[in-house]
Structure formats: C-alpha cells, structure tokens
Design an enzyme around this catalytic site. Structure first.
Site: not given
Length: 244
Positions: A53, A111
């Site tokens: 993102d 992540y």
C-alpha cells in the site's frame, strides 16, 4: 530472453505504493521500470511479489523482469544503485529460471506492524511506526490473534469492496509481543488481501482496548467489512520476507 530477479528494500513513506499508476511517477514499480528501461535500452515491465500500500515499507520485497539485454547482473545492480532514489535499495540481482514469477511462485509472506506505545517522544522511528499510547492488553491481543491462524474467508478484512476473486487465505502464524516502547505484530501467510494486515491489527487493537472480545473474531470470517475493526495507518507496516 532472460528472466532476472531483484530483491528490494524501500522506505515507502513518500510513495503511492508499489503498483504503477497512470499519470503518477511516484510508485516503486514505476521508478524501477523507468530506471531499468533506460539502463537496458528497452521497455521493461517489473512484477512484484505483491502490491504494498501507499506508505508501506519493505525489507524483503521480491520482483522479476524479462529482458533481451546481455548486461551482466552485476552491472544491472550497479546501475540500479546509482540511478534509483536513495529510499529504494536493491539487495541483489540474479538470473533465474524462465519459469520464475515473483507473485505466482510466492509460497509465504511475512509482514510486521510496529505500534509505538511508549511515553517518550518517538523521533527517529516516527516514519516507520504508528503512534498510539493507549493502554493495551498485549496478552489478550496475542491470544485473539491465534483465531486468524488457519485457512479462512477474510472478506471482512479486505479493503476492496469490489474484489471478485477468492478472499480465502491461509495464515501460518500471528504473534503479538511488547518491547520497551513498541507493540509488534508479526504475521505470516500464503497471501494477503488489500489492507488485510492493517485491518487485522486494527481489530486486535479493539480487543486490546476492551472494545471487542477475542471470541468475536471467528464470527467475522466470511462476513462484511463493516463488522471488523479499522485499518491502522500504513506507516507501521513492513513486508519483511517472501519465501518461494
């Protein structure tokens, strides 16, 4: 035609994300393609392991591209390190099998999300964390995070309302730990939907504040986005590793 793999790190603070956007030069993919196309004197399309993102960082992003050039990998690496912006770093460059595909061949991604929870000012890490000094029950958040482990329909944790493909993903592990000043969320899975990690963390923070019970999380699978927690800011998110 050659197939070349790049291992990449980047500070995503000033970028609109990984994916190339029409009329916008400020993406990671766009910068890589621009430099590679000039360096190799041919049009180059770069494929990443996933689309991080806007504002999200990476320590271990992986990408590949095809080219006709016979320039050595060492010279490609040197050229990229010379001409890319200082917030995009190429860790390695090597020839790989024609069948290697950075996205389709990825088996596992990890992540990390960093939340600054300390009382003292966060000066040097402020671009890489989300600052929230509320009191959180870290043990409850870790226990609640275990509900995500396994194969589930994560439709309630997808930021794209019009996503038409399967929203089923498999999570291998999800750990929440407290350090002196931070709460760190580390999640490993076979793939992630848009904003998925950020929404999962936002939901766990509601558990940590006592706004949601841990037992409510399994009830969210296969449900509506509105039922899960908010997406936390992208600044604290980093793609740590991709395994093949």
């Amino acid at each position: 035609m050659r197939n070349v793999r790049l291992d990449i790190s980047y500070d995503g603070t000033r970028y609109k994300g990984w994916q190339r956007l029409a009329g916008c030069e400020n993406t990671i993919q766009g910068k890589l393609e621009q430099v590679l196309s000039r360096l190799l004197n041919e049009d180059v399309v770069v494929t990443g392991s996933g689309r991080t993102d806007a504002g999200t960082h990476a320590l271990g992003q992986v990408a590949n591209f095809h080219c006709n050039s016979d320039m050595s990998c060492q010279d490609i690496l040197s050229g990229l390190r010379t001409y890319l912006p200082e917030d995009i770093g190429i860790i390695s460059c090597k020839n790989v099998s024609e069948r290697f595909h950075a996205r389709l061949n990825a088996k596992e991604k990890t992540y990390r999300y960093r939340l600054w929870n300390g009382e003292k000012p966060c000066i040097f890490e402020r671009k890489y964390v989300y600052i929230d000094r509320d009191a959180f029950d870290v043990f409850k958040m870790h226990e609640a995070a275990q509900a995500f482990v396994g194969t589930h329909d994560f439709s309630a944790f997808c930021g794209n309302k019009h996503f038409k493909k399967s929203t089923v993903r498999a999570i291998q592990s999800f750990n929440v730990v407290k350090t002196e000043d931070e709460i760190v969320f580390t999640v490993t899975g076979n793939g992630f939907l848009q904003y998925m990690v950020r929404i999962m963390v936002g939901t766990l923070l509601e558990v940590g504040r006592g706004q949601r019970s841990a037992e409510s999380i399994p009830l969210l699978f296969g449900g509506d986005r509105a039922n899960a927690g908010p997406a936390v800011p992208s600044s604290g998110l980093c793609l740590m590793e991709v395994k093949y």
